[in-house]
Design a protein around this motif. Sequence first.
Motif, PDB file in Angstrom:
ATOM      1  N   MET A 202      -7.500  88.720  -3.352  1.00  0.00           N
ATOM      2  CA  MET A 202      -7.318  88.039  -4.630  1.00  0.00           C
ATOM      3  C   MET A 202      -8.382  86.957  -4.766  1.00  0.00           C
ATOM      4  SD  MET A 202      -3.829  86.392  -6.184  1.00  0.00           S
ATOM      5  CE  MET A 202      -3.623  85.217  -4.839  1.00  0.00           C
ATOM      6  N   SER A 203      -9.267  87.139  -5.719  1.00  0.00           N
ATOM      7  CA  SER A 203     -10.404  86.246  -5.851  1.00  0.00           C
ATOM      8  C   SER A 203     -10.018  84.963  -6.574  1.00  0.00           C
ATOM      9  CB  SER A 203     -11.535  86.938  -6.614  1.00  0.00           C
ATOM     10  OG  SER A 203     -12.600  86.035  -6.838  1.00  0.00           O
ATOM     11  N   GLU A 204     -10.469  83.836  -6.029  1.00  0.00           N
ATOM     12  CA  GLU A 204     -10.263  82.551  -6.688  1.00  0.00           C
ATOM     13  C   GLU A 204     -11.337  82.289  -7.739  1.00  0.00           C
ATOM     14  OE1 GLU A 204      -7.789  80.309  -6.398  1.00  0.00           O
ATOM     15  OE2 GLU A 204      -6.736  81.687  -5.084  1.00  0.00           O
ATOM     16  N   GLU A 205     -12.382  83.137  -7.758  1.00  0.00           N
ATOM     17  CA  GLU A 205     -13.439  82.936  -8.734  1.00  0.00           C
ATOM     18  C   GLU A 205     -12.906  83.166 -10.148  1.00  0.00           C
ATOM     19  OE1 GLU A 205     -18.001  84.462  -9.385  1.00  0.00           O
ATOM     20  OE2 GLU A 205     -16.471  85.998  -9.043  1.00  0.00           O
TER      21      GLU A 205
ATOM     22  N   TYR B   9     -16.971  78.348 -12.565  1.00  0.00           N
ATOM     23  CA  TYR B   9     -16.706  79.649 -13.164  1.00  0.00           C
ATOM     24  C   TYR B   9     -18.022  80.366 -13.398  1.00  0.00           C
ATOM     25  CZ  TYR B   9     -17.883  77.265 -17.578  1.00  0.00           C
ATOM     26  OH  TYR B   9     -18.519  76.546 -18.566  1.00  0.00           O
ATOM     27  N   ARG B  10     -17.939  81.679 -13.496  1.00  0.00           N
ATOM     28  CA  ARG B  10     -19.118  82.508 -13.761  1.00  0.00           C
ATOM     29  C   ARG B  10     -19.003  83.096 -15.153  1.00  0.00           C
ATOM     30  NH1 ARG B  10     -19.860  87.992 -12.742  1.00  0.00           N
ATOM     31  NH2 ARG B  10     -18.086  88.075 -11.273  1.00  0.00           N
ATOM     32  N   THR B  11     -20.083  82.992 -15.919  1.00  0.00           N
ATOM     33  CA  THR B  11     -20.075  83.455 -17.302  1.00  0.00           C
ATOM     34  C   THR B  11     -20.728  84.820 -17.418  1.00  0.00           C
ATOM     35  OG1 THR B  11     -20.206  81.178 -18.098  1.00  0.00           O
ATOM     36  CG2 THR B  11     -20.805  82.922 -19.658  1.00  0.00           C
ATOM     37  N   GLU B  12     -20.044  85.738 -18.081  1.00  0.00           N
ATOM     38  CA  GLU B  12     -20.599  87.047 -18.423  1.00  0.00           C
ATOM     39  C   GLU B  12     -20.700  87.120 -19.948  1.00  0.00           C
ATOM     40  OE1 GLU B  12     -21.581  89.557 -16.498  1.00  0.00           O
ATOM     41  OE2 GLU B  12     -20.965  88.786 -14.527  1.00  0.00           O
ATOM     42  N   VAL B  13     -21.928  87.127 -20.471  1.00  0.00           N
ATOM     43  CA  VAL B  13     -22.132  87.157 -21.918  1.00  0.00           C
ATOM     44  C   VAL B  13     -22.202  88.607 -22.382  1.00  0.00           C
ATOM     45  CG1 VAL B  13     -23.642  86.503 -23.824  1.00  0.00           C
ATOM     46  CG2 VAL B  13     -23.321  84.947 -21.881  1.00  0.00           C
ATOM     47  N   LEU B  14     -21.379  88.950 -23.370  1.00  0.00           N
ATOM     48  CA  LEU B  14     -21.332  90.304 -23.903  1.00  0.00           C
ATOM     49  C   LEU B  14     -21.823  90.308 -25.339  1.00  0.00           C
ATOM     50  CD1 LEU B  14     -17.808  91.289 -22.566  1.00  0.00           C
ATOM     51  CD2 LEU B  14     -20.015  91.803 -21.530  1.00  0.00           C
ATOM     52  N   ASP B  15     -22.372  91.426 -25.756  1.00  0.00           N
ATOM     53  CA  ASP B  15     -22.894  91.560 -27.116  1.00  0.00           C
ATOM     54  C   ASP B  15     -21.942  92.393 -27.960  1.00  0.00           C
ATOM     55  OD1 ASP B  15     -25.286  90.136 -26.622  1.00  0.00           O
ATOM     56  OD2 ASP B  15     -26.167  91.913 -25.696  1.00  0.00           O
ATOM     57  N   TYR B  16     -21.847  92.021 -29.232  1.00  0.00           N
ATOM     58  CA  TYR B  16     -21.013  92.772 -30.165  1.00  0.00           C
ATOM     59  C   TYR B  16     -21.546  94.197 -30.339  1.00  0.00           C
ATOM     60  CZ  TYR B  16     -18.776  88.399 -31.506  1.00  0.00           C
ATOM     61  OH  TYR B  16     -18.065  87.222 -31.488  1.00  0.00           O
ATOM     62  N   GLY B  17     -20.644  95.151 -30.318  1.00  0.00           N
ATOM     63  CA  GLY B  17     -21.008  96.529 -30.607  1.00  0.00           C
ATOM     64  C   GLY B  17     -21.626  97.288 -29.458  1.00  0.00           C
TER      65      GLY B  17
ATOM     66  N   VAL C 193     -13.805  89.433 -27.091  1.00  0.00           N
ATOM     67  CA  VAL C 193     -13.870  88.276 -26.211  1.00  0.00           C
ATOM     68  C   VAL C 193     -13.185  87.116 -26.924  1.00  0.00           C
ATOM     69  CG1 VAL C 193     -15.975  88.976 -25.009  1.00  0.00           C
ATOM     70  CG2 VAL C 193     -16.173  87.649 -27.122  1.00  0.00           C
ATOM     71  N   PRO C 194     -12.718  86.134 -26.135  1.00  0.00           N
ATOM     72  CA  PRO C 194     -12.946  85.927 -24.707  1.00  0.00           C
ATOM     73  C   PRO C 194     -11.883  86.608 -23.842  1.00  0.00           C
ATOM     74  CG  PRO C 194     -11.815  84.042 -25.589  1.00  0.00           C
ATOM     75  CD  PRO C 194     -12.081  84.951 -26.767  1.00  0.00           C
ATOM     76  N   ALA C 195     -12.199  86.621 -22.555  1.00  0.00           N
ATOM     77  CA  ALA C 195     -11.248  87.014 -21.525  1.00  0.00           C
ATOM     78  C   ALA C 195     -11.649  86.278 -20.259  1.00  0.00           C
ATOM     79  CB  ALA C 195     -11.272  88.520 -21.284  1.00  0.00           C
ATOM     80  N   ILE C 196     -10.706  86.112 -19.370  1.00  0.00           N
ATOM     81  CA  ILE C 196     -11.039  85.606 -18.043  1.00  0.00           C
ATOM     82  C   ILE C 196     -10.410  86.515 -17.002  1.00  0.00           C
ATOM     83  CG2 ILE C 196     -11.236  83.189 -18.784  1.00  0.00           C
ATOM     84  CD1 ILE C 196      -8.526  82.708 -17.289  1.00  0.00           C
ATOM     85  N   ARG C 197     -10.989  86.495 -15.826  1.00  0.00           N
ATOM     86  CA  ARG C 197     -10.432  87.182 -14.660  1.00  0.00           C
ATOM     87  C   ARG C 197     -10.284  86.141 -13.565  1.00  0.00           C
ATOM     88  NH1 ARG C 197      -7.694  91.924 -13.589  1.00  0.00           N
ATOM     89  NH2 ARG C 197      -8.033  92.562 -11.450  1.00  0.00           N
ATOM     90  N   HIS C 198      -9.055  85.972 -13.073  1.00  0.00           N
ATOM     91  CA  HIS C 198      -8.806  84.938 -12.069  1.00  0.00           C
ATOM     92  C   HIS C 198      -7.627  85.361 -11.205  1.00  0.00           C
ATOM     93  CE1 HIS C 198      -7.289  80.662 -11.030  1.00  0.00           C
ATOM     94  NE2 HIS C 198      -8.308  80.954 -10.241  1.00  0.00           N
ATOM     95  N   ARG C 199      -7.815  85.285  -9.895  1.00  0.00           N
ATOM     96  CA  ARG C 199      -6.754  85.632  -8.947  1.00  0.00           C
ATOM     97  C   ARG C 199      -6.222  87.037  -9.183  1.00  0.00           C
ATOM     98  NH1 ARG C 199      -3.501  79.819  -9.206  1.00  0.00           N
ATOM     99  NH2 ARG C 199      -5.128  78.582  -8.196  1.00  0.00           N
ATOM    100  N   GLY C 200      -7.131  87.945  -9.503  1.00  0.00           N
ATOM    101  CA  GLY C 200      -6.765  89.337  -9.668  1.00  0.00           C
ATOM    102  C   GLY C 200      -6.110  89.676 -10.987  1.00  0.00           C
ATOM    103  N   VAL C 201      -6.063  88.723 -11.908  1.00  0.00           N
ATOM    104  CA  VAL C 201      -5.376  88.936 -13.183  1.00  0.00           C
ATOM    105  C   VAL C 201      -6.360  88.721 -14.330  1.00  0.00           C
ATOM    106  CG1 VAL C 201      -3.546  88.101 -14.717  1.00  0.00           C
ATOM    107  CG2 VAL C 201      -3.147  88.255 -12.251  1.00  0.00           C
ATOM    108  N   THR C 202      -6.305  89.614 -15.307  1.00  0.00           N
ATOM    109  CA  THR C 202      -7.079  89.448 -16.538  1.00  0.00           C
ATOM    110  C   THR C 202      -6.188  88.787 -17.587  1.00  0.00           C
ATOM    111  OG1 THR C 202      -8.460  91.380 -16.116  1.00  0.00           O
ATOM    112  CG2 THR C 202      -8.287  90.637 -18.397  1.00  0.00           C
TER     113      THR C 202
END
Length: 208
Positions: free
Chosen positions: A1-4, A29-37, A54-63
């Motif tokens: 289970m990632s704490e990231e 935290y680590r940012t993942e930038v996504l593009d529309y479409g 978006v947005p969403a986060i992933r933390h401790r194995g949970v989205t």
Amino acid sequence: MSEEIVFYTNPMSRGRIVRWMLEEVGQPYRTEVLDYGTTMKAPAYLAINPMGKVPAIRHRGVTVTECAAICACLADAFPQAGLAPALDDPARGTYLRWMFFAAGPMEAAVTAKSLGWQAPPERQGMVGYGNFDQMVDALETAIEAGPFILGERFSAADVYVGSQIGWGLQFKTLPERPTFAAYAARIQARPAAVRAAELDNALVPNPA
């Protein structure tokens, strides 16, 4: 289970709310930038959020998706930041009340009005916000005593509700009441809000 904490966003989205919340929490935290479409609708991201938003986060194995839910989860995950009343604190009811009000009746009312749709008077009992003016009057009661929704205590409810009010004033989807303007200016001046805006603004593509 990632704490990231992995933060999926686009700088021109509601991800700005979550960015501010992350800066208030003060955890890496680590940012993942996504593009529309494109990447936002790609299989890799649809496996994270089937809505392709978006947005969403992933933390401790949970989205976690949905801005209000993300703000509430982060506040509870990092209580040392002091952004949510404890479970046994009576103020938690007020905190949750306005967080859910902004995510439900407020957003629904603003969206309906922006699309030119309002329930006729005899059908307003069918919609959670009644009518737009009722929603605005109720929203003002949340902040009129101030300086924050919980009085002297800033919380994640101010991040979420305050972001909605700030955008409403910016895009003219809320009336320019002095109470709203003063509240928005007050919370947008917080150091975490300023940092978040600078980070997102730096990611906005320059026009060709």
